[in-house]
Design an enzyme around this catalytic site. Structure first.
Site, short mmCIF file in Angstrom:
data_model
loop_
_atom_site.label_atom_id
_atom_site.label_comp_id
_atom_site.label_asym_id
_atom_site.label_seq_id
_atom_site.Cartn_x
_atom_site.Cartn_y
_atom_site.Cartn_z
N ASP A 1 36.03 78.81 59.41
CA ASP A 1 34.60 78.45 60.36
C ASP A 1 33.52 78.78 60.16
OD1 ASP A 1 34.53 78.62 62.94
OD2 ASP A 1 34.58 80.62 63.23
N ARG B 1 25.52 69.06 62.34
CA ARG B 1 27.13 69.56 62.50
C ARG B 1 27.80 68.90 61.32
NH1 ARG B 1 28.93 73.67 65.70
NH2 ARG B 1 31.03 72.49 65.14
N SER C 1 42.66 72.75 64.86
CA SER C 1 42.88 73.30 65.56
C SER C 1 43.53 72.22 66.72
CB SER C 1 42.53 74.80 66.28
OG SER C 1 41.44 74.59 67.10
N ASN D 1 40.61 71.99 68.93
CA ASN D 1 39.35 70.73 68.16
C ASN D 1 39.78 69.51 68.97
OD1 ASN D 1 38.98 73.33 65.43
ND2 ASN D 1 37.80 73.61 66.93
N ARG E 1 39.30 85.30 57.79
CA ARG E 1 38.73 84.43 58.66
C ARG E 1 36.76 84.40 58.29
NH1 ARG E 1 38.63 82.84 65.32
NH2 ARG E 1 36.92 81.08 65.18
N ARG F 1 38.47 86.90 65.72
CA ARG F 1 39.28 86.81 66.47
C ARG F 1 39.99 85.58 66.19
NH1 ARG F 1 34.56 84.19 69.52
NH2 ARG F 1 34.65 81.77 68.26
N SER G 1 41.64 82.92 67.67
CA SER G 1 41.80 81.57 67.77
C SER G 1 43.27 80.74 67.87
CB SER G 1 40.94 80.59 66.80
OG SER G 1 39.16 81.32 67.57
C1 IPE Z 1 39.09 77.84 64.44
O1 IPE Z 1 37.60 77.93 64.45
C2 IPE Z 1 39.79 76.88 64.11
C3 IPE Z 1 39.56 76.49 62.88
C4 IPE Z 1 39.02 76.65 62.10
C5 IPE Z 1 40.30 75.18 61.92
P1 IPE Z 1 37.00 76.93 65.81
O2 IPE Z 1 35.71 77.65 65.50
O3 IPE Z 1 37.86 75.76 66.56
O4 IPE Z 1 36.99 79.02 66.72
P2 IPE Z 1 36.76 79.24 68.13
O5 IPE Z 1 36.48 78.68 69.26
O6 IPE Z 1 35.15 79.45 67.24
O7 IPE Z 1 37.05 80.22 68.88
C1 IPE Z 2 35.59 75.02 61.54
O1 IPE Z 2 33.55 74.75 60.92
C2 IPE Z 2 35.72 73.94 61.33
C3 IPE Z 2 36.90 73.39 62.72
C4 IPE Z 2 36.68 73.84 63.25
C5 IPE Z 2 37.25 72.01 62.02
P1 IPE Z 2 32.64 75.29 63.69
O2 IPE Z 2 33.12 73.64 63.42
O3 IPE Z 2 34.04 75.92 64.27
O4 IPE Z 2 31.30 75.59 62.71
P2 IPE Z 2 30.86 76.66 63.71
O5 IPE Z 2 31.85 77.78 64.08
O6 IPE Z 2 30.31 76.05 65.39
O7 IPE Z 2 29.51 77.03 63.26
MG MG Z 3 33.51 77.13 64.72
#
Ligand code: IPE
Ligand code: IPE
Ligand code: MG
Length: 262
Positions: free
Chosen positions: A22, A35, A67, A70, A191, A197, A199
């Protein structure tokens, strides 16, 4: 450098490590980048960590890459992530095959676009004979979805008369979940990005896993961070509900400090 990867004695290593990767978006935002750049650098971190895990001698590494939830992200971001996945599968193919790595996946991969599913299935099949390390990609994965799917399979088995409700134990139930058929028990969850969390990751598998949280954003996560997490794990006493004294006695008998769930 290689020595640093061997800092944790083999007897204290987790067998199966899961990582919630994450922080890609925040990594990019803090640098004034889109991003997508964060996801691209995140893919580089995946490469580094898989290499290190193989060198260290982990049996299995599961990476939570996408996820079930996602899918609700903006379509352009989902598309970019899918394109990145496809690129990863192509670029890493040779290294995975040459290094004894078996690629498997968990999640609803039928939801993935064909241009990801095809190279994924192809590499899974091509690497099926490898047995030095399992690399499991959690794609379109949700812990609740997986448990629900297993409940459906168990219900079907009961209706068919292959199973009776009285004989359903945690082990029987687990036998209906895809990960358990492929992977050793989850020992350690990492994590990144400072979130505390789960997730919707491995909900069932986390019952007795050790948890390691780090502030490091995933694109910055490197070999030292992996080693730090493994060192942290190696200091833990896993009691599985027993007392310290019992654990010490059991460890003494087994001649090793490390053990899996009874
Ligand atoms: C969890 O990260 C899923 C992955 C790392 C693939 P998210 O960024 O989707 O989780 P939340 O939304 O912050 O809980
Ligand atoms: C994890 O990074 C990648 C996926 C969940 C696919 P994020 O895209 O969730 O990055 P943040 O949490 O927004 O920083
Ligand atoms: Mg994230």
């Amino acid at each position: 450098m290689a020595d640093e990867l061997l800092a944790v004695p083999a007897s204290r290593l987790p067998r199966h490590v899961g990582i919630i990767m994450d922080g890609n978006g925040r990594w990019a935002r803090s640098r004034g980048l889109p991003r997508e750049k964060g996801h691209e650098r995140g893919a580089d971190a995946v490469r580094t960590v898989v290499r290190a895990a193989r060198r260290i001698g982990l049996s299995a590494l599961t990476l939570f890459a996408f996820s079930s939830q996602n899918w609700d992200r903006p379509p352009e971001e989902v598309f970019h992530l899918m394109a990145l996945l496809r690129r990863y599968l192509h670029e890493e193919r040779e290294e995975i095959l040459d290094n004894g790595i078996r690629l498997v996946s968990v999640g609803q991969t039928d939801r993935l676009p064909a241009y990801v599913r095809a190279p994924l299935e192809d590499l899974k099949a091509a690497s099926a004979g490898n047995d030095d390390m399992i690399l499991c990609l959690a794609l379109s994965y949700g812990g609740r979805e997986t448990i629900t799917e297993a409940a459906r399979a168990v219900a079907r088995a009961c209706l068919d008369g292959r199973l009776s409700p009285e004989t359903i134990t945690p082990e029987v139930f687990e036998g209906h979940m895809a990960p358990s058929r492929l992977l050793p028990p989850l020992d350690l969850l990492i994590r990144t990005s400072g979130e505390h969390r789960i997730s919707n990751f491995f909900l069932w598998e986390l019952a007795y896993a050790e948890l390691h949280f780090t502030e490091t954003m995933w694109p910055d996560f490197g070999r030292e961070d992996l080693v730090a997490a493994l060192l942290d794990y190696s200091q833990r006493e896993r009691r599985f509900g027993r007392t310290s004294e019992q654990v010490a006695a059991l460890d003494g008998r087994a001649g090793t400090k490390r053990k899996d769930a009874p």
